[in-house]
Design a protein around this motif. Structure first.
Motif, PDB file in Angstrom:
ATOM      1  N   VAL A 300       0.834  -1.194   0.000  1.00  0.00           N
ATOM      2  CA  VAL A 300       0.000   0.000   0.000  1.00  0.00           C
ATOM      3  C   VAL A 300       0.874   1.251   0.000  1.00  0.00           C
ATOM      4  CG1 VAL A 300      -1.961  -1.094   1.132  1.00  0.00           C
ATOM      5  CG2 VAL A 300      -0.169  -0.042   2.523  1.00  0.00           C
ATOM      6  N   ARG A 301       0.353   2.319  -0.578  1.00  0.00           N
ATOM      7  CA  ARG A 301       1.049   3.594  -0.654  1.00  0.00           C
ATOM      8  C   ARG A 301       0.330   4.692   0.117  1.00  0.00           C
ATOM      9  NH1 ARG A 301       1.477   3.191  -7.273  1.00  0.00           N
ATOM     10  NH2 ARG A 301       3.094   1.563  -7.356  1.00  0.00           N
ATOM     11  N   VAL A 302      -0.948   4.490   0.405  1.00  0.00           N
ATOM     12  CA  VAL A 302      -1.785   5.557   0.937  1.00  0.00           C
ATOM     13  C   VAL A 302      -2.440   5.183   2.257  1.00  0.00           C
ATOM     14  CG1 VAL A 302      -3.851   6.959   0.508  1.00  0.00           C
ATOM     15  CG2 VAL A 302      -2.285   6.434  -1.373  1.00  0.00           C
ATOM     16  N   VAL A 303      -3.004   3.984   2.339  1.00  0.00           N
ATOM     17  CA  VAL A 303      -3.846   3.604   3.469  1.00  0.00           C
ATOM     18  C   VAL A 303      -2.990   3.295   4.690  1.00  0.00           C
ATOM     19  CG1 VAL A 303      -5.480   1.882   4.306  1.00  0.00           C
ATOM     20  CG2 VAL A 303      -5.693   2.780   1.980  1.00  0.00           C
ATOM     21  N   ASP A 304      -3.333   3.965   5.814  1.00  0.00           N
ATOM     22  CA  ASP A 304      -2.594   3.794   7.070  1.00  0.00           C
ATOM     23  C   ASP A 304      -3.344   2.965   8.094  1.00  0.00           C
ATOM     24  OD1 ASP A 304      -0.473   5.762   6.360  1.00  0.00           O
ATOM     25  OD2 ASP A 304      -2.132   7.179   6.465  1.00  0.00           O
ATOM     26  N   GLY A 305      -4.618   2.730   7.886  1.00  0.00           N
ATOM     27  CA  GLY A 305      -5.434   1.979   8.832  1.00  0.00           C
ATOM     28  C   GLY A 305      -6.627   1.402   8.106  1.00  0.00           C
ATOM     29  N   LEU A 306      -7.265   0.426   8.738  1.00  0.00           N
ATOM     30  CA  LEU A 306      -8.330  -0.298   8.049  1.00  0.00           C
ATOM     31  C   LEU A 306      -9.397  -0.737   9.038  1.00  0.00           C
ATOM     32  CD1 LEU A 306      -9.210  -1.580   5.332  1.00  0.00           C
ATOM     33  CD2 LEU A 306      -7.900  -3.604   5.979  1.00  0.00           C
ATOM     34  N   VAL A 307     -10.651  -0.377   8.741  1.00  0.00           N
ATOM     35  CA  VAL A 307     -11.815  -0.940   9.424  1.00  0.00           C
ATOM     36  C   VAL A 307     -12.288  -2.116   8.583  1.00  0.00           C
ATOM     37  CG1 VAL A 307     -14.181  -0.551  10.199  1.00  0.00           C
ATOM     38  CG2 VAL A 307     -12.491   1.293  10.388  1.00  0.00           C
ATOM     39  N   THR A 308     -12.415  -3.285   9.167  1.00  0.00           N
ATOM     40  CA  THR A 308     -12.702  -4.471   8.388  1.00  0.00           C
ATOM     41  C   THR A 308     -13.537  -5.457   9.177  1.00  0.00           C
ATOM     42  OG1 THR A 308     -11.690  -6.331   7.176  1.00  0.00           O
ATOM     43  CG2 THR A 308     -10.521  -5.529   9.125  1.00  0.00           C
ATOM     44  N   GLY A 309     -14.238  -6.308   8.445  1.00  0.00           N
ATOM     45  CA  GLY A 309     -14.846  -7.477   9.057  1.00  0.00           C
ATOM     46  C   GLY A 309     -13.820  -8.595   9.119  1.00  0.00           C
ATOM     47  N   TRP A 310     -14.302  -9.816   9.352  1.00  0.00           N
ATOM     48  CA  TRP A 310     -13.403 -10.963   9.514  1.00  0.00           C
ATOM     49  C   TRP A 310     -13.553 -11.895   8.323  1.00  0.00           C
ATOM     50  CZ3 TRP A 310      -9.983 -10.409  13.301  1.00  0.00           C
ATOM     51  CH2 TRP A 310     -10.303  -9.508  14.334  1.00  0.00           C
ATOM     52  N   HIS A 311     -12.426 -12.205   7.686  1.00  0.00           N
ATOM     53  CA  HIS A 311     -12.424 -12.960   6.439  1.00  0.00           C
ATOM     54  C   HIS A 311     -12.009 -14.399   6.671  1.00  0.00           C
ATOM     55  CE1 HIS A 311     -13.054  -9.292   4.156  1.00  0.00           C
ATOM     56  NE2 HIS A 311     -12.095  -8.720   4.853  1.00  0.00           N
ATOM     57  N   GLU A 312     -12.463 -15.266   5.772  1.00  0.00           N
ATOM     58  CA  GLU A 312     -12.129 -16.688   5.858  1.00  0.00           C
ATOM     59  C   GLU A 312     -10.626 -16.917   5.703  1.00  0.00           C
ATOM     60  OE1 GLU A 312     -13.914 -19.142   6.618  1.00  0.00           O
ATOM     61  OE2 GLU A 312     -16.011 -18.621   6.245  1.00  0.00           O
ATOM     62  N   PRO A 313     -10.102 -18.016   6.274  1.00  0.00           N
ATOM     63  CA  PRO A 313      -8.656 -18.277   6.185  1.00  0.00           C
ATOM     64  C   PRO A 313      -8.116 -18.319   4.766  1.00  0.00           C
ATOM     65  CG  PRO A 313      -9.670 -19.728   7.792  1.00  0.00           C
ATOM     66  CD  PRO A 313     -10.798 -19.007   7.112  1.00  0.00           C
ATOM     67  N   GLU A 314      -8.929 -18.791   3.802  1.00  0.00           N
ATOM     68  CA  GLU A 314      -8.443 -18.905   2.430  1.00  0.00           C
ATOM     69  C   GLU A 314      -8.729 -17.660   1.592  1.00  0.00           C
ATOM     70  OE1 GLU A 314      -6.595 -21.330   1.462  1.00  0.00           O
ATOM     71  OE2 GLU A 314      -6.794 -22.423   3.324  1.00  0.00           O
ATOM     72  N   ALA A 315      -9.370 -16.637   2.172  1.00  0.00           N
ATOM     73  CA  ALA A 315      -9.788 -15.477   1.385  1.00  0.00           C
ATOM     74  C   ALA A 315      -8.586 -14.654   0.939  1.00  0.00           C
ATOM     75  CB  ALA A 315     -10.741 -14.610   2.194  1.00  0.00           C
ATOM     76  N   SER A 316      -8.616 -14.231  -0.321  1.00  0.00           N
ATOM     77  CA  SER A 316      -7.538 -13.378  -0.828  1.00  0.00           C
ATOM     78  C   SER A 316      -7.553 -12.008  -0.164  1.00  0.00           C
ATOM     79  CB  SER A 316      -7.662 -13.232  -2.347  1.00  0.00           C
ATOM     80  OG  SER A 316      -8.908 -12.649  -2.693  1.00  0.00           O
ATOM     81  N   HIS A 317      -8.690 -11.661   0.466  1.00  0.00           N
ATOM     82  CA  HIS A 317      -8.754 -10.394   1.196  1.00  0.00           C
ATOM     83  C   HIS A 317      -7.675 -10.315   2.281  1.00  0.00           C
ATOM     84  CE1 HIS A 317     -12.364  -9.085  -0.763  1.00  0.00           C
ATOM     85  NE2 HIS A 317     -13.070 -10.102  -0.328  1.00  0.00           N
ATOM     86  N   LEU A 318      -7.287 -11.457   2.840  1.00  0.00           N
ATOM     87  CA  LEU A 318      -6.279 -11.441   3.894  1.00  0.00           C
ATOM     88  C   LEU A 318      -4.941 -10.911   3.392  1.00  0.00           C
ATOM     89  CD1 LEU A 318      -7.001 -14.757   5.804  1.00  0.00           C
ATOM     90  CD2 LEU A 318      -7.176 -12.453   6.718  1.00  0.00           C
ATOM     91  N   LEU A 319      -4.658 -11.165   2.137  1.00  0.00           N
ATOM     92  CA  LEU A 319      -3.416 -10.648   1.560  1.00  0.00           C
ATOM     93  C   LEU A 319      -3.439  -9.128   1.562  1.00  0.00           C
ATOM     94  CD1 LEU A 319      -0.909 -12.063   0.264  1.00  0.00           C
ATOM     95  CD2 LEU A 319      -1.885 -11.450  -1.940  1.00  0.00           C
ATOM     96  N   LEU A 320      -4.602  -8.553   1.255  1.00  0.00           N
ATOM     97  CA  LEU A 320      -4.738  -7.102   1.289  1.00  0.00           C
ATOM     98  C   LEU A 320      -4.588  -6.579   2.716  1.00  0.00           C
ATOM     99  CD1 LEU A 320      -7.252  -4.932  -0.654  1.00  0.00           C
ATOM    100  CD2 LEU A 320      -6.969  -4.588   1.795  1.00  0.00           C
ATOM    101  N   LEU A 321      -5.197  -7.266   3.688  1.00  0.00           N
ATOM    102  CA  LEU A 321      -5.057  -6.842   5.086  1.00  0.00           C
ATOM    103  C   LEU A 321      -3.590  -6.829   5.490  1.00  0.00           C
ATOM    104  CD1 LEU A 321      -8.134  -7.250   5.132  1.00  0.00           C
ATOM    105  CD2 LEU A 321      -7.868  -8.395   7.330  1.00  0.00           C
ATOM    106  N   GLU A 322      -2.849  -7.854   5.077  1.00  0.00           N
ATOM    107  CA  GLU A 322      -1.433  -7.908   5.414  1.00  0.00           C
ATOM    108  C   GLU A 322      -0.648  -6.822   4.697  1.00  0.00           C
ATOM    109  OE1 GLU A 322       0.145 -11.792   4.887  1.00  0.00           O
ATOM    110  OE2 GLU A 322      -1.227 -12.711   6.327  1.00  0.00           O
ATOM    111  N   ALA A 323      -1.080  -6.450   3.491  1.00  0.00           N
ATOM    112  CA  ALA A 323      -0.410  -5.363   2.778  1.00  0.00           C
ATOM    113  C   ALA A 323      -0.571  -4.047   3.527  1.00  0.00           C
ATOM    114  CB  ALA A 323      -0.973  -5.230   1.363  1.00  0.00           C
ATOM    115  N   VAL A 324      -1.696  -3.881   4.233  1.00  0.00           N
ATOM    116  CA  VAL A 324      -1.928  -2.663   5.014  1.00  0.00           C
ATOM    117  C   VAL A 324      -1.242  -2.726   6.370  1.00  0.00           C
ATOM    118  CG1 VAL A 324      -3.686  -1.256   6.163  1.00  0.00           C
ATOM    119  CG2 VAL A 324      -4.119  -2.162   3.866  1.00  0.00           C
TER     120      VAL A 324
END
Length: 360
Positions: A300-324
């Motif tokens: 990430v280049r811009v986002v400093d924090g994230l409000v999120t729900g909880w994603h499944e262990p296999e969800a690609s969304h987790l990769l984005l959470l880790e990027a933040v």
């Protein structure tokens, strides 16, 4: 595409939110909120306390995409019942769809040329697999022609219902799938809102927004229309439509220049903001389709924090959470959420990830 935190937890079935918070006796903003900061203890609270977890001058960016009644009941040519999930517009006047069984299972034997009979007398034809048109059968997603008068959004409004998955014990109304800041997309032939709710924003209420204003936290808006959110393991996110207005780009740039946080509400906002971010983090107004995938190769280049729900262990969304927020903080948060019984999915609980601020 598997996030490293995905190997550190498993979600017990009882942690799937099987009903809305309201059915559990809670207001939207009374769901649990786990505040996760780098090098600080994890803090358990309620979503109403979100304003106090942020600092004056921070900026919260929300997604105003509306939720469509994108599930339509129908029948396959051999008479078997099917539920067609309409994910969004595609090329050549077609729409991306996902056929599923009435029990919520993926249809594995759909093939190019199949016809689905839908009300009232509409026939949807699968014309090509999506995103790989060379696949003739077995694809999860398809491009389909759905000839309806008056445009697809109007037809969905008359015949569709919200997409619902098997873990839900109830049938929430469309209003339950909409956020407090949702703006209808309008009834055009090929432009409508999200197939599924941008659920990170669901716990927001007018009271929470008022609390953010009183705290001196800014609020900015953008649009990213989500498709269906039931990908296969390790499947990358599909392209989605977005619009970042000039006012939001200006607010983000001013917040960063002042040394304050830009906090995205959900992976949708993160994807849209990062799509229009230059290498130095400057954000510009823009709209179109984004195929951006955030991860180790594109931090990430811009986002400093994230409000999120909880994603499944296999969800690609987790990769984005880790990027933040980094794998360590995400892993700590998920382990604690499982240990203390936070609820998963669109009607579950929330998390605020606040990693250490990046150097300017």
């Amino acid at each position: 595409m598997r996030a490293t935190a995905a190997t550190r937890f498993a979600v017990p079935p009882e942690l799937s939110a099987a009903e809305t918070p309201e059915s559990r006796g809670l207001a939207r903003d009374q769901v649990r909120l786990l505040v996760a900061r780098d090098r600080k203890p994890l803090r358990h609270s309620r979503f109403t306390e979100l304003p106090g977890a942020l600092d004056p001058g921070d900026l919260v960016v929300v997604n105003t995409s509306d939720t469509e009644p994108a599930a339509v009941d129908g029948f396959r040519s051999d008479g078997r019942p099917v539920v067609l999930h309409v994910s969004g517009p595609s090329t050549g006047g077609t729409f991306v769809v996902e056929p599923r069984t009435p029990e919520g299972e993926r249809v594995t034997d759909a093939a190019r040329g199949d016809t689905v009979r839908l009300p009232p007398g509409v026939a949807a034809t699968l014309v090509a697999a999506h995103p790989d048109p060379s696949v003739r059968t077995g694809s999860r997603l398809w491009r389909a022609r759905i000839p309806v008068e008056g445009g697809l959004p109007a037809w969905l409004s008359a015949t569709g219902r919200p997409i619902r998955y098997a873990y839900l014990r109830e049938h929430p109304a469309l209003a339950d799938h909409r956020t407090v800041f949702a703006v209808p997309a309008g009834a055009s032939d090929d432009w409508f809102g999200s197939a599924e709710m941008p659920s990170a924003g669901r716990p927001f209420t007018r009271a929470v927004l008022d609390g953010l204003h009183a705290r001196g936290v800014g609020i900015a808006e953008l649009v990213l229309h989500t498709g269906v959110s039931s990908p296969e393991a390790d499947e990358v996110p599909l392209p989605e439509r977005y619009r970042v207005p000039a006012a939001t780009a200006d607010a983000v740039n001013a917040t960063r220049a002042a040394g304050r946080r830009v906090v995205a509400v959900g992976t949708t906002v993160t994807r849209a903001l990062e799509t229009v971010a230059d290498v130095d983090g400057t954000v510009r107004a823009g709209e179109g389709w984004t195929d951006l995938v955030l991860g180790p190769d594109r931090p990430v280049r811009v986002v400093d924090g994230l409000v999120t729900g909880w994603h499944e262990p296999e969800a690609s969304h987790l990769l984005l959470l880790e990027a933040v927020a980094g794998a360590l903080l995400v892993g700590r948060a998920y382990a604690e959420a499982v240990r203390t019984g936070y609820l998963w999915h669109e009607f579950g609980d929330s998390c605020l990830l606040l990693p250490a601020r990046r150097a300017a």
